[in-house]
Motif scaffolding. Structure first.
Motif, PDB file in Angstrom:
ATOM      1  N   GLU A   1      -4.756   2.134  -5.048  1.00 45.29           N
ATOM      2  CA  GLU A   1      -3.867   3.261  -4.834  1.00 45.29           C
ATOM      3  C   GLU A   1      -2.583   2.822  -4.139  1.00 45.29           C
ATOM      4  O   GLU A   1      -2.583   1.873  -3.346  1.00 45.29           O
TER       5      GLU A   1
ATOM      6  N   TRP B   1       1.267   1.552 -12.974  1.00 42.59           N
ATOM      7  CA  TRP B   1       0.773   2.548 -12.033  1.00 42.59           C
ATOM      8  C   TRP B   1       0.710   3.904 -12.740  1.00 42.59           C
ATOM      9  O   TRP B   1       1.645   4.301 -13.425  1.00 42.59           O
TER      10      TRP B   1
ATOM     11  N   ARG C   1       0.805  -1.215   0.000  1.00 42.57           N
ATOM     12  CA  ARG C   1       0.000   0.000   0.000  1.00 42.57           C
ATOM     13  C   ARG C   1       0.845   1.275   0.000  1.00 42.57           C
ATOM     14  O   ARG C   1       0.371   2.323  -0.433  1.00 42.57           O
ATOM     15  N   THR C   2       2.085   1.172   0.487  1.00 44.75           N
ATOM     16  CA  THR C   2       2.913   2.370   0.632  1.00 44.75           C
ATOM     17  C   THR C   2       4.366   2.040   0.354  1.00 44.75           C
ATOM     18  O   THR C   2       4.832   0.945   0.683  1.00 44.75           O
TER      19      THR C   2
ATOM     20  N   ARG D   1       5.194  13.647  -1.123  1.00 44.24           N
ATOM     21  CA  ARG D   1       4.241  12.531  -1.079  1.00 44.24           C
ATOM     22  C   ARG D   1       3.331  12.601  -2.296  1.00 44.24           C
ATOM     23  O   ARG D   1       2.878  13.685  -2.677  1.00 44.24           O
TER      24      ARG D   1
ATOM     25  N   THR E   1       0.302  10.016  -4.695  1.00 39.04           N
ATOM     26  CA  THR E   1      -0.457   8.775  -4.804  1.00 39.04           C
ATOM     27  C   THR E   1      -0.479   8.321  -6.257  1.00 39.04           C
ATOM     28  O   THR E   1      -0.852   9.092  -7.145  1.00 39.04           O
TER      29      THR E   1
ATOM     30  N   THR F   1       0.641   4.784  -2.152  1.00 42.28           N
ATOM     31  CA  THR F   1       1.220   6.030  -1.651  1.00 42.28           C
ATOM     32  C   THR F   1       2.737   5.933  -1.659  1.00 42.28           C
ATOM     33  O   THR F   1       3.301   4.932  -1.214  1.00 42.28           O
TER      34      THR F   1
ATOM     35  N   TYR G   1      -2.011   5.347  -8.911  1.00 40.67           N
ATOM     36  CA  TYR G   1      -3.169   4.456  -8.893  1.00 40.67           C
ATOM     37  C   TYR G   1      -3.166   3.555 -10.124  1.00 40.67           C
ATOM     38  O   TYR G   1      -2.561   3.868 -11.155  1.00 40.67           O
TER      39      TYR G   1
END
Length: 263
Positions: A217, A192, A170-171, A206, A208, A219, A210
């Motif tokens: 998504e 992505w 996720r990150t 930072r 995002t 991050t 997707y």
């Protein structure tokens, strides 16, 4: 493809061929350690392993490519630069056996993502919770400076690692500009959708990304690398790194409380 058609470990085509064939993170980690695709890096990592630093003269160095470290279902990936000559190249584990590793581990421990605040040796009992450590280049480079060609030759390993992590990932926290420049093309090639123009690296940057197919998504956060130079000059401090990792972990964190009850 028939194994007889596989490029040898010293071929620039080896990472791409071998990485694509790996079906699990464990398979990938094993395949990485056989790579000899970059002659300059092979010569340097083996030279360092032979001569050794005086403080470690009685130790046997790893002297091979260093695979990623952490669970195969991680929700957070931390992407650095390359193994340190007397750190990962000595111990065989990413961010282990050098000041940068201890700095990063202290921050991960503070956030509850590591079982202990130091990373000393591959058998020191360290466990990571919900986070995996990797790098764009898996061999220790001279002066800690891989060339763009070495970065590109090594790219399939990182690309495949992130692909295998994709169901849970996720990150991503990127430590330093080199890792940032390496990661963004990997994400774009994997489908992505990135912001335009592509964000420039900076501490605390930072964005995002997707997936236009399923809407998932990802991050991505930038952080100064905890190199000895950056930490000694206070370019990056422990609270700064902890803050980035807390944001990356999110309000609920990535794992349960630490065994000591402090997380």
């Amino acid at each position: 493809m028939d194994d007889r058609d596989a490029p040898p470990p010293g071929s620039p085509a080896f990472p791409g061929h071998q990485a694509a064939a790996c079906r699990t993170v464990d398979e990938l980690d094993l395949a990485v350690t056989d790579c000899h695709a970059c002659p300059r890096l092979v010569e340097w990592r083996e030279q360092v392993a032979h001569t050794r630093r005086a403080a470690f003269k009685d130790e046997r160095y790893w002297g091979r490519p260093v695979p990623g470290f952490g669970p195969s279902d991680a929700r957070l990936a931390v992407v650095g630069l390359a193994p340190a000559a007397h750190g990962g190249n000595r111990t065989g584990r990413m961010f282990t056996g050098d000041p940068s590793g201890d700095f990063l581990m202290a921050a991960l421990y503070e956030v509850g993502l590591a079982s202990q605040p130091t990373s000393v040796a591959a058998d020191d009992g360290l466990r990571l919770y919900g986070v995996r450590l990797s790098s764009p280049v898996h061999c220790a480079p001279p002066d800690n400076r891989p060339t763009p060609q070495e970065r590109d030759t090594c790219r399939p390993w990182l690309a495949r690692e992130l692909e295998l992590l994709r169901p849970t990932l996720r990150t991503v926290v990127v430590l330093g500009g080199f890792g940032w420049q390496a990661l963004l093309p990997v994400l774009a090639a994997a489908g992505w959708r990135l912001p335009r123009p592509r964000p420039a690296f900076g501490h605390g940057v930072r964005f995002t990304a997707y997936d236009p197919v399923d809407g998932r998504e990802l991050t991505v956060l930038g952080c100064y690398h905890p190199s000895q130079r950056n930490t000694s000059t206070k370019r990056v401090t422990l609270p700064m790194l902890v803050d980035v990792l807390r944001h990356a972990a999110g309000p609920a964190g990535l794992a349960g409380p630490r065994p000591d009850g402090k997380g």
